[in-house]
Design an enzyme around this catalytic site. Structure first.
Site, PDB file in Angstrom:
ATOM      1  N   HIS A  15      89.344  44.076  52.246  1.00 45.66           N
ATOM      2  CA  HIS A  15      88.419  45.163  51.909  1.00 45.66           C
ATOM      3  C   HIS A  15      89.144  46.353  51.300  1.00 45.66           C
ATOM      4  CE1 HIS A  15      89.751  47.704  55.253  1.00 45.66           C
ATOM      5  NE2 HIS A  15      89.757  46.610  55.994  1.00 45.66           N
ATOM      6  N   GLU A  86      88.470  41.344  61.813  1.00 41.12           N
ATOM      7  CA  GLU A  86      89.851  41.789  62.017  1.00 41.12           C
ATOM      8  C   GLU A  86      90.281  41.544  63.458  1.00 41.12           C
ATOM      9  OE1 GLU A  86      92.759  42.060  61.230  1.00 41.12           O
ATOM     10  OE2 GLU A  86      92.969  43.905  60.052  1.00 41.12           O
TER      11      GLU A  86
END
Length: 203
Positions: A15, A86
């Site tokens: 990202h 994550e």
């Protein structure tokens, strides 16, 4: 005779920038947005990614990954994949590595994990289970995800332990490619790592 591609070609996209990625704070489950610069970074991926015929587009459920996916041009076809989340940093969420090491000298997430979060063994198993499912896919697969999980996924893709992920830095809005050696289809390889649009070749 040309070599035949064996298995999926995984396009791993980290990202774009967030306030915490810019400050170096560990961001696991905290669902913070991209910065304006992070949005621009995500848009810059679009000219390259749009040229690739993806058979599947998967994204982490966190908004920073989903927004990157959308700004890169794949919001409509993307499917949420929780395994792309994550690392769960537990008690270390929002903290910087230097701050953690001031209380725990020598700490590294890839060897030591996080109290109340994921251990290296747990995240290794998560990556392995995801890889097993990805291997059932064919063609080009886009994965919108996160920096330290990406390092784990790449290490496990080529058969290395999680600790080796510490050598695989990923910048914001970077593109990496995991696949197989065309000359040796049973050998997995990293064919591109941590590329930004400024360095990606035109097709």
């Amino acid at each position: 005779m040309s070599a035949i591609q064996s298995g999926p070609q995984l396009y791993f996209i980290r990202h774009g920038e967030t306030e915490w990625s810019r400050s170096g704070q560990h961001t696991g489950n905290t669902d913070i947005p991209l910065t304006a610069n992070g949005e621009d970074e995500a848009r810059a991926l679009r000219p390259w990614l749009q040229q690739i015929p993806f058979t599947f587009v998967l994204t982490s459920p966190r908004q920073r990954a989903r927004t990157t996916c959308t700004l890169a041009g794949f919001g409509r076809e993307a499917k949420i994949e929780p395994a792309l989340s994550e690392w769960d940093y537990g008690d270390y969420e929002g903290r910087r590595s230097d701050d953690i090491r001031s209380q725990r000298p020598g700490w590294t997430v890839f060897r030591d994990g996080c109290p109340s979060g994921e251990t290296p063994a747990v995240i290794s198993n998560r990556a392995d289970l995801l890889i097993a499912r990805l291997l059932l896919m064919a063609g080009n697969v886009a994965l919108f995800s996160h920096g330290q999980f990406g390092a784990v996924l790449a290490a496990r893709w080529i058969g290395l332990p999680v600790i080796k992920g510490q050598h695989l830095l990923l910048g914001p809005a970077s593109l990496s490619i995991l696949g197989n050696n065309p000359s040796h289809p049973d050998v997995r390889m990293i064919s591109l790592w941590n590329a930004s649009p400024n360095y990606l070749p035109s097709q």
